[in-house]
Design an enzyme around this catalytic site. Structure first.
Site, PDB file in Angstrom:
ATOM      1  N   GLU A 164     114.888  27.284  35.044  1.00  0.00           N
ATOM      2  CA  GLU A 164     113.858  26.725  34.155  1.00  0.00           C
ATOM      3  C   GLU A 164     114.461  26.348  32.804  1.00  0.00           C
ATOM      4  OE1 GLU A 164     111.157  25.874  35.365  1.00  0.00           O
ATOM      5  OE2 GLU A 164     110.446  27.337  36.837  1.00  0.00           O
ATOM      6  N   ALA A 165     115.407  27.150  32.343  1.00  0.00           N
ATOM      7  CA  ALA A 165     116.047  26.849  31.059  1.00  0.00           C
ATOM      8  C   ALA A 165     116.861  25.562  31.156  1.00  0.00           C
ATOM      9  CB  ALA A 165     116.930  28.015  30.633  1.00  0.00           C
TER      10      ALA A 165
END
Length: 528
Positions: A164-165
């Site tokens: 997600e980062a």
């Protein structure tokens, strides 16, 4: 297999984490669509090149490897010593190409948050993220312990802190802040809504027609207010660091932005889609057929956007490049600056006078004359005209049915927030409750202090080093129109420069106009 991408929690800093995420993003990028990095098109990826590994360690002794599918940036498996574990929904080829020579096991859950949360008996909101959580996740998975509940929980940590980062600048930034301050955090509603809408946002960007998304994407703000993203020029799009590949825009083969050749079986976005939207512009007003009159030659004006969607403010963006309300065409009266814009019967109008291109930067241009749609008058009811393109604020537009300003705080260098102070603006510690740190981003590209929306962020001069201050929006100048870009910059189209924290020194209390360098003092983020 090029070099393995590595991250260790031992002695980690926000800088070492940032380098890890940037390396991961670089490895995952397959091209650009609308100037935004996109994962490889699956039809161009051979199965043997489909997976990459990331090594996570918390000391010399303890490390695991995580297998990531480059077509969706998702974690599909991990290796602990001589054993490897595959999520239930991992592609069949994953076990062929990932972690050869290990003993392979299949996990009892798949990689969806729904399933992981069920097995973890905790939701993402309840699971802390940060260095401590990651250090523990590595130790636990390395131990080979068979506790499925804990496996699911630790995978939720790893997926968010890696996948997600990599996808979102604001998520990698949030992890960076937590590393810098040494504090754990739980995902807020805004972060969760981004995680849940990555495919929708990616599809919206790639399938956009004349700036408009085919469907609204509804995100959430930190305080659970809906944030409607329905256009490519909506400032929230700038938080995307990597998109899922959905399809190539129909005209991609002419687009210089695509850095890879289109293969035959590659998916092309449908060009049949013709959105009906409002067009918001100067001061958030809407493009409006005066007095609901659809007779040939009736003028087009800027009027406040109505509470309800009404016909004389609704425009269909046709694939033939016409823009139509009630079946009639937005038409320029001529090809000279200052000519007015009118509604006209599409079949009897001069065809070239009815064609408009809507650019990604909010410019609406008539190709024949190379003049742009402009709201010269700041008063409601002013007639729209075509003018020479100078990227003025009064020449900025955004399509979509949600034309209201987007309210957000803007964080920048050293995780400080932009704050209004009289007619000045500088950086201060972020505080969600401070009105001086709330900014309304209008459809015309202006950035206004919520305390007084008649005041716009303005560069004093059109030159390098010019201070950015608050001045009356009624000017509608080029120095008041800004673009939030995916590289993190806040960009002035006219000056081809960006907002810059002077000398990387917040104590100077100055934000200035400066050529783009990509350094941290030019990187900004909307925190909504």
């Amino acid at each position: 297999q090029d070099q393995v991408i590595k991250f260790t929690t031992e002695g980690a800093t926000s800088q070492s984490y940032k380098q890890f995420i940037e390396a991961l993003r670089q490895r995952l990028t397959g091209g650009l669509i609308h100037d935004i990095p996109v994962l490889p098109d699956p039809t161009t990826v051979e199965e043997r090149n489909r997976y990459i590994t990331v090594e996570l360690s918390n000391s010399e002794r303890e490390s695991i490897e995580v297998g990531i599918d480059v077509t969706n940036a998702y974690v599909v498996a991990y290796r602990a010593g001589s054993q490897s574990y595959f999520l239930r929904d991992a592609p069949a080829s994953a076990s062929t190409y990932l972690f050869p020579g290990t003993q392979r096991y299949s996990l009892r859950f798949d990689g969806s948050y729904g399933d992981l949360e069920r097995w973890a008996h905790q939701t993402r909101e309840e699971i802390s993220l940060g260095l401590q959580a990651l250090t523990h996740a590595i130790s636990f998975l390395r131990s080979g312990a068979s506790n499925d509940e804990e496996k699911a929980r630790t995978l939720i940590v790893i997926i968010q802190m890696a996948s997600e980062a990599a996808r979102y600048r604001c998520i990698s930034n949030r992890v960076g802040v937590s590393i810098r301050t040494g504090t754990a955090f739980q995902p807020d509603p805004a972060m969760l809504s981004l995680e849940n809408n990555w495919d929708n946002l990616s599809g919206g960007v790639q399938q956009s027609v004349q700036d408009a998304f085919p469907n609204n994407v509804i995100l959430s703000s930190i305080n659970r207010q809906p944030v409607v993203v329905d256009s490519l020029s909506h400032p929230t799009v700038a938080v995307l660091a990597l998109m899922l590949f959905v399809c190539n825009p129909p005209n991609a083969n002419q687009s210089p932005l695509l850095i890879r050749s289109i293969v035959e079986e590659s998916k092309i976005c449908s060009s049949r889609y013709e959105p009906t939207v409002r067009i918001g512009g100067r001061d958030g007003m809407c493009v409006d057929v005066y007095d609901d009159g659809y007779h040939n030659g009736n003028r087009i004006i800027a009027w406040k956007c109505k509470d309800r969607l009404e016909e004389n403010q609704l425009w269909t963006l046709k694939s033939d490049l016409t823009i139509r309300s009630n079946g009639k065409c937005l038409t320029t009266e001529g090809y000279a600056p200052g000519n007015y814009v009118m509604i006209y019967d599409c079949t009897s109008a001069v065809a070239e006078a009815t064609y408009w291109e809507i650019w990604d930067n909010g410019t609406i241009i008539n190709p024949k004359s190379a003049l742009v749609l402009s709201a010269e008058s700041s008063s409601m009811g002013g007639t729209l005209t075509v003018q020479t393109n100078e990227y003025l604020m009064r020449q900025g537009w955004r399509t979509g049915n949600n034309t209201s300003p987007f309210v957000t705080s803007i964080s920048g260098y050293s995780d400080l927030c932009m704050q209004a102070q009289g007619s000045n603006v500088w950086l201060a510690d972020c505080d969600n409750n401070k009105k001086e740190q709330q900014w309304a981003l209008y459809t015309d590209g202006s950035i206004r202090s919520v305390q007084n929306t008649n005041n716009c962020l303005t560069s004093k001069d059109h030159k390098q080093g010019s201070p950015i201050v608050l001045m009356a929006c009624s000017n509608g100048w080029a120095s008041q129109r800004w673009l939030f870009k995916n590289d993190g910059s806040i960009y002035s189209l006219y000056d081809d420069m960006v907002m810059d924290v002077k000398g990387s020194d917040p104590s100077l209390k100055q934000i200035i106009l400066w050529p783009y360098t990509g350094k941290p003092n030019q990187i900004w983020l909307t925190l909504f």
